[in-house]
Design a protein around this motif. Sequence first.
Motif, PDB file in Angstrom:
ATOM      1  N   SER B  88      47.467 -19.615 -41.728  1.00 40.43           N
ATOM      2  CA  SER B  88      47.083 -18.867 -40.529  1.00 40.43           C
ATOM      3  C   SER B  88      48.290 -18.640 -39.628  1.00 40.43           C
ATOM      4  N   GLY B 127      46.145 -27.669 -37.711  1.00 36.71           N
ATOM      5  CA  GLY B 127      44.759 -27.568 -37.256  1.00 36.71           C
ATOM      6  C   GLY B 127      44.659 -26.736 -35.994  1.00 36.71           C
ATOM      7  N   SER B 128      45.469 -25.696 -35.932  1.00 32.23           N
ATOM      8  CA  SER B 128      45.488 -24.855 -34.740  1.00 32.23           C
ATOM      9  C   SER B 128      45.403 -23.394 -35.156  1.00 32.23           C
ATOM     10  N   CYS B 129      44.620 -23.148 -36.194  1.00 32.22           N
ATOM     11  CA  CYS B 129      44.614 -21.831 -36.846  1.00 32.22           C
ATOM     12  C   CYS B 129      44.095 -20.734 -35.929  1.00 32.22           C
ATOM     13  N   GLY B 130      43.158 -21.064 -35.048  1.00 35.99           N
ATOM     14  CA  GLY B 130      42.572 -20.051 -34.163  1.00 35.99           C
ATOM     15  C   GLY B 130      43.498 -19.663 -33.036  1.00 35.99           C
ATOM     16  N   THR B 131      44.514 -20.480 -32.782  1.00 29.94           N
ATOM     17  CA  THR B 131      45.465 -20.208 -31.712  1.00 29.94           C
ATOM     18  C   THR B 131      46.866 -20.193 -32.304  1.00 29.94           C
TER      19      THR B 131
END
Lengths: 414, 161
Positions: B88, B127-131
């Motif tokens: 991501s 673990g920061s794929c959305g941001t």
Amino acid sequence: MIVKLVSKNFDIPEAYTLCVAQENGRYASLEKLFKMSPDEVTTEVEKSGLRGKGGGGAHTGEKWRLISPQNTKPVYLVINADEGEPGTFKDRQLLEFDPHLLIEGIICSSYAIGAHHAYVYIRGEYVFWMHRLQSAIDEAYEAGILGESILGHNYALHVTIHKGAGAYICGEKTALLESLEGKRGHPRLKPKGKEPEWFFGNPTVVNNVETIASVPYIINEGYGAYQMYGTKESPGTMLFGISGHVEHPGVYELPFGTSMKEVIYDLCGGIKDGKKLKAIIPGGSSVQILRADEIEDITLDYESLKAHGSSLGTGGMIVMNEDVSIPEVMKNLFEFYHHESCGQCTPCREGTGWVDRILAKILAGKGTKEDFDTILDACDMLNGKTICVFAPSVAFIAQSYIKKFREEFEALLK
Amino acid sequence: MSIFSFNQENEEKFNALLERYPDKNSLMLPSLWMVQYQEGWISLEAMQFIAKKLECSAMDVYSVASFYTMFLLQPIGTYHLQLCKTLSCMLAGSKTLQEHLQNRLGIKAGETSKDGKFTLTLVECLGSCGTSPCMRLNDDYIENLTLEKLDALLEELSHDR
């Protein structure tokens, strides 16, 4: 489309503090809980059909039943907060915005299985989230919600946070337990029959953060209320994390059975910058890829994705636009899997590296037709010859990328 | 050879943790973390110290310490920049950020700047794929990273002493 069962308090300012959490319904289930017997709690969860939301989708109640009623040893509950499947970033929302919901869930679940000590294994990188949860735990101890007698009831429960140290495989429950026991995070051999997990020889249940956070709703509202959402095989809701090329990436709580297309085009605002959709990885990077033309009638639940040759996994969707090079995506993932293989089984330790190196060769324009055969051979070597499912998953993703985007790989060959 | 020992705070923490686990072996990871926060990295002397505390061999400690990527077995710079390179973040342009960082700092990924201030590491999924794209600066996450944000940050840190 959005249903807020576990994410209800996410938008409430400071819902991570005890007083705001309590004003908004947290710990309300405990009064009801202590009027029920542990067996009744498990039955309620069983009937709700709650399935594990960490990727495997096992039935939670069934897992709890594996603790024998004749057991005389201490029982432990371990919360898997070692979130790190590429594309997955949902559990941290719970830890950040509503840690008291997790603690409430831990109390309900521990009571059901007879555990008096729970461990939350959080990935080492999540320092901020660990502090958030620790403050919530401290507040709960202070208020008598955790400790020797929970809210005056004859039931003791302690919660300890255990900090991981950057190993993806520790998200696998047996590797997690090895790690918790102070060893390398090597997965254990699967037992022949069904049995609980073991922590220093004591029966143990390992559940994902979101799974545990779903329990208070079921206790409060009853199993029927939970089943109102979702599908027959996949009742309830799930936190779906959507990343990649969409206008509005983020975490959305949706009932199982929601249309994938609607999620991407309506909820997430469609593909960024008006581009076209090329591919989707639906459930975290270890599941098979889908082409844009395959998602037409896919719904987000275990059955539908299985029927379409992929998996729901963790619900972490990675969306890719038309400009993306699939061989590059595959190379990126294989760097990840090669790096994260725990090294215990030779086929996985070596095989992931082989595929990674062959992909580097293909991307450098030096690939030949035989390289495909070698990748597929390596997949045969990876599948079914190792202790855990890491290697088989890697084999399945390699096969799906090559099968579905073969022309892109071939265009790179000499 | 310097002899390592826990500071008082860690000694107390260690003893408090002993009561929270069914077996002291579980204190392996917590002990390694305590050492790392106390010293900035984990030396062989510190591993021998842990081995004594946990009644295991120093090799057991080394075997565990070397398994987990977050344990630093060598000293690093004051600021540890850990740039996520996984999917991501790659889709969101982490490669450009990496090149920019390397040019500005004059080091490659895995190296420390000559003044000992910056260490650049490429890491797998944060673990920061959305941001995304995302980078860790020591213990903090910096999300939705852009070239401008990165420049401002490096500027600030280079004035910092």
